[in-house]
Design a protein around this motif. Structure first.
Motif, mmCIF file in Angstrom:
data_model
loop_
_atom_site.group_PDB
_atom_site.id
_atom_site.type_symbol
_atom_site.label_atom_id
_atom_site.label_comp_id
_atom_site.label_asym_id
_atom_site.label_seq_id
_atom_site.Cartn_x
_atom_site.Cartn_y
_atom_site.Cartn_z
ATOM 1 N N ASN A 1 0.986 -0.858 -0.083
ATOM 2 C CA ASN A 1 0.188 0.165 0.033
ATOM 3 C C ASN A 1 0.774 1.351 -0.160
ATOM 4 O O ASN A 1 0.250 2.390 -0.957
ATOM 5 N N VAL B 1 2.222 1.221 -3.567
ATOM 6 C CA VAL B 1 0.979 2.341 -4.396
ATOM 7 C C VAL B 1 0.530 4.109 -4.009
ATOM 8 O O VAL B 1 0.535 4.530 -4.683
ATOM 9 N N LEU B 2 1.111 4.047 -2.933
ATOM 10 C CA LEU B 2 1.206 5.451 -2.476
ATOM 11 C C LEU B 2 2.006 5.788 -3.035
ATOM 12 O O LEU B 2 1.356 7.080 -3.602
ATOM 13 N N SER B 3 3.059 5.659 -3.346
ATOM 14 C CA SER B 3 4.142 6.694 -3.463
ATOM 15 C C SER B 3 4.394 6.965 -5.289
ATOM 16 O O SER B 3 4.030 7.543 -5.768
ATOM 17 N N VAL B 4 3.893 6.146 -5.613
ATOM 18 C CA VAL B 4 3.769 5.518 -7.184
ATOM 19 C C VAL B 4 2.347 6.798 -7.510
ATOM 20 O O VAL B 4 2.838 7.870 -8.374
ATOM 21 N N ALA B 5 1.283 6.607 -6.896
ATOM 22 C CA ALA B 5 0.334 8.122 -7.347
ATOM 23 C C ALA B 5 0.975 9.066 -6.830
ATOM 24 O O ALA B 5 0.693 10.101 -7.997
ATOM 25 N N ALA B 6 1.049 9.193 -5.817
ATOM 26 C CA ALA B 6 2.208 10.480 -5.490
ATOM 27 C C ALA B 6 2.734 11.210 -6.586
ATOM 28 O O ALA B 6 2.655 12.602 -7.216
ATOM 29 N N SER C 1 2.508 10.168 -9.514
ATOM 30 C CA SER C 1 2.156 10.431 -10.761
ATOM 31 C C SER C 1 1.397 12.263 -10.561
ATOM 32 O O SER C 1 1.713 12.363 -11.550
ATOM 33 N N LEU C 2 0.894 11.856 -10.067
ATOM 34 C CA LEU C 2 0.452 13.357 -9.438
ATOM 35 C C LEU C 2 0.939 14.409 -9.408
ATOM 36 O O LEU C 2 0.777 15.489 -10.509
#
Length: 125
Positions: free
Chosen positions: A48, A51-56, A58-59
């Motif tokens: 998790n 995934v959170l770091s990849v999403a951050a 990407s944003l």
């Protein structure tokens, strides 16, 4: 000496036995079973966080791209408004130049030509 079933011989110092606890070998599966919940929880938490770091990230990369796209859209809208205004003006000129009812007036404006039936009036004091 007859022994009665209720009487036991008293232990002597030499016959005193100390119970020896045998240590069982720790079964690897049992040891793993004890830590399975902790391992599963830490694995889920790690995934998790990943995934959170990849999403951050990407944003973080998408926000500047979005801002440039918004700026380009505003520029395109401004140019579109200018083009529509020019198109409206050119269409009005086209309609005026090719309107048979106004052809004589346009020729007179552009060349100064006057028909023979017109007379120039000059006002004097």
């Amino acid at each position: 000496m007859s022994r009665s079933p209720s009487r036991r011989p008293l232990p002597t110092s030499s016959s005193k036995r100390i119970p020896v606890r045998r240590q069982r070998r720790a079964d690897p599966l049992r040891r793993l079973a004890r830590h399975t919940v902790a391992l599963e929880l830490s694995a889920r938490l790690g995934v998790n966080v990943l995934v959170l770091s990849v999403a951050a990230v990407s944003l973080g990369r998408l926000v500047p791209y979005l801002q440039t796209q918004v700026q380009q859209l505003e520029i395109a809208r401004t140019e579109l408004a200018e083009a529509e205004a020019a198109n409206t003006r050119l269409r009005a000129d086209f309609d005026r130049y090719f309107d048979p009812a106004q052809a004589g007036r346009v020729i007179q404006e552009q060349t100064g030509y006057r028909s023979r039936s017109e007379r120039q009036v000059v006002w004097t004091d």
